[in-house]
Design a protein around this motif. Sequence first.
Motif, short mmCIF file in Angstrom:
data_model
loop_
_atom_site.label_atom_id
_atom_site.label_comp_id
_atom_site.label_asym_id
_atom_site.label_seq_id
_atom_site.Cartn_x
_atom_site.Cartn_y
_atom_site.Cartn_z
N VAL A 162 -14.96 -2.57 18.47
CA VAL A 162 -14.63 -3.94 18.11
C VAL A 162 -13.35 -4.36 18.83
O VAL A 162 -12.34 -3.66 18.76
CB VAL A 162 -14.43 -4.08 16.59
N ARG A 163 -13.43 -5.48 19.55
CA ARG A 163 -12.22 -6.09 20.08
C ARG A 163 -11.57 -6.85 18.92
O ARG A 163 -12.12 -7.81 18.41
CB ARG A 163 -12.54 -7.05 21.23
N VAL A 164 -10.41 -6.38 18.51
CA VAL A 164 -9.77 -6.90 17.31
C VAL A 164 -9.19 -8.28 17.57
O VAL A 164 -8.46 -8.48 18.54
CB VAL A 164 -8.66 -5.93 16.83
N ARG A 165 -9.51 -9.22 16.71
CA ARG A 165 -8.90 -10.53 16.75
C ARG A 165 -7.84 -10.70 15.66
O ARG A 165 -6.86 -11.43 15.84
CB ARG A 165 -9.99 -11.61 16.60
N ALA A 166 -8.04 -10.04 14.53
CA ALA A 166 -7.07 -10.11 13.44
C ALA A 166 -7.24 -8.89 12.55
O ALA A 166 -8.34 -8.34 12.41
CB ALA A 166 -7.24 -11.39 12.63
N ALA A 167 -6.14 -8.45 11.94
CA ALA A 167 -6.14 -7.34 11.00
C ALA A 167 -5.18 -7.67 9.87
O ALA A 167 -4.11 -8.23 10.11
CB ALA A 167 -5.72 -6.04 11.70
N ALA A 168 -5.56 -7.35 8.65
CA ALA A 168 -4.73 -7.70 7.49
C ALA A 168 -4.00 -6.48 6.96
O ALA A 168 -4.44 -5.34 7.10
CB ALA A 168 -5.60 -8.30 6.39
N VAL A 169 -2.86 -6.75 6.32
CA VAL A 169 -2.08 -5.71 5.66
C VAL A 169 -2.43 -5.70 4.18
O VAL A 169 -2.50 -6.75 3.54
CB VAL A 169 -0.57 -5.95 5.82
N ASN A 170 -2.64 -4.51 3.64
CA ASN A 170 -2.87 -4.32 2.21
C ASN A 170 -1.82 -3.37 1.65
O ASN A 170 -1.28 -2.53 2.39
CB ASN A 170 -4.26 -3.73 1.98
N PRO A 171 -1.52 -3.46 0.35
CA PRO A 171 -0.53 -2.54 -0.23
C PRO A 171 -0.83 -1.07 0.02
O PRO A 171 0.08 -0.26 0.21
CB PRO A 171 -0.59 -2.88 -1.72
#
Length: 308
Positions: A32-41
């Motif tokens: 996967v070419r990453v477009r966005a990634a989120a942070v989780n606790p």
Amino acid sequence: MRAITYDRHGGADVLQLTDQPVPAVGPDSVLVRVRAAAVNPVDLYVRAGGLDALMDTQFPVVPGWDVAGVVERVGLDVPELAVGDEVFGYVRKDWVHGGTFAEYVAAPVRTLARKPAALSFEEAAGVPLAGLTAFQTIRRAGLGAGQTVLVHGASGGVGSFAVQIARSVGARVIGTASERNLDYLRGLGAEPVAHGDGLVGRVRALAPDGVDVVLDYAGHGLVAQAPDLLAAGGVVVSIVDAAARDLPGGVYAWVRPSSSDLAELARLADAGELSVHVDRVLELEDAAEAHRLVEAGQGRGKVVVRVR
């Protein structure tokens, strides 16, 4: 490829922007070419070494489990997806190493689904872990139409999804949060209750006969109050307090990747029944600051890193 990595456990300062090899793609995986990634606790917990007793770690670690992006390459046995497909996913593997805070991530197909068209890449990246947690705990509780559910931590990442998913199945939702988030809960369709002293009485005023389900996403000993809030035969599910297992019918839950569950979340989003509140969007090189923002716990929505 550019990637955020750390080569030892510690605080946000261990995160560095480095060059790493593009990951290999297994037979049942895609690149996967990453477009966005989120942070989780949980990302902060993993970074600090909190899951070392459960999962092997291979340094250098690329952090992150949530992703939205575009399929760049497919493995030998992946009929479900093709190059160019837009996807989102909870790319948790069986060890800690190759995460989503990079230009590319190798993702088992079981961790992905097609991205909802109604959401941007940044919004879609904020869904997988929190959305799956909410969806799977609601399913394990057996919540259905006409029932009443109490959601603890209803304004948080998991809680806000749980409110919306519970509403979509026809349940009445009572949600606890701080005073400053009560209007936000009303906007999601919940009946808000301020947490703190007197909580049991405030909930009982809204549901004199008790609630059918308690969903605990906050901790702080709230599971201990569940017997005073549940109707006969009621169920409590917690993701933060193992004491839930000591109650009749109680469940202590962990989230797992599921392409079919992700597809259902995408369906809800495209139907207008599931929205995502993105609080901040930062660039990949600012990943350490993204971790600090989540650690501070001041935001209402998701903190997302964009990969250009």
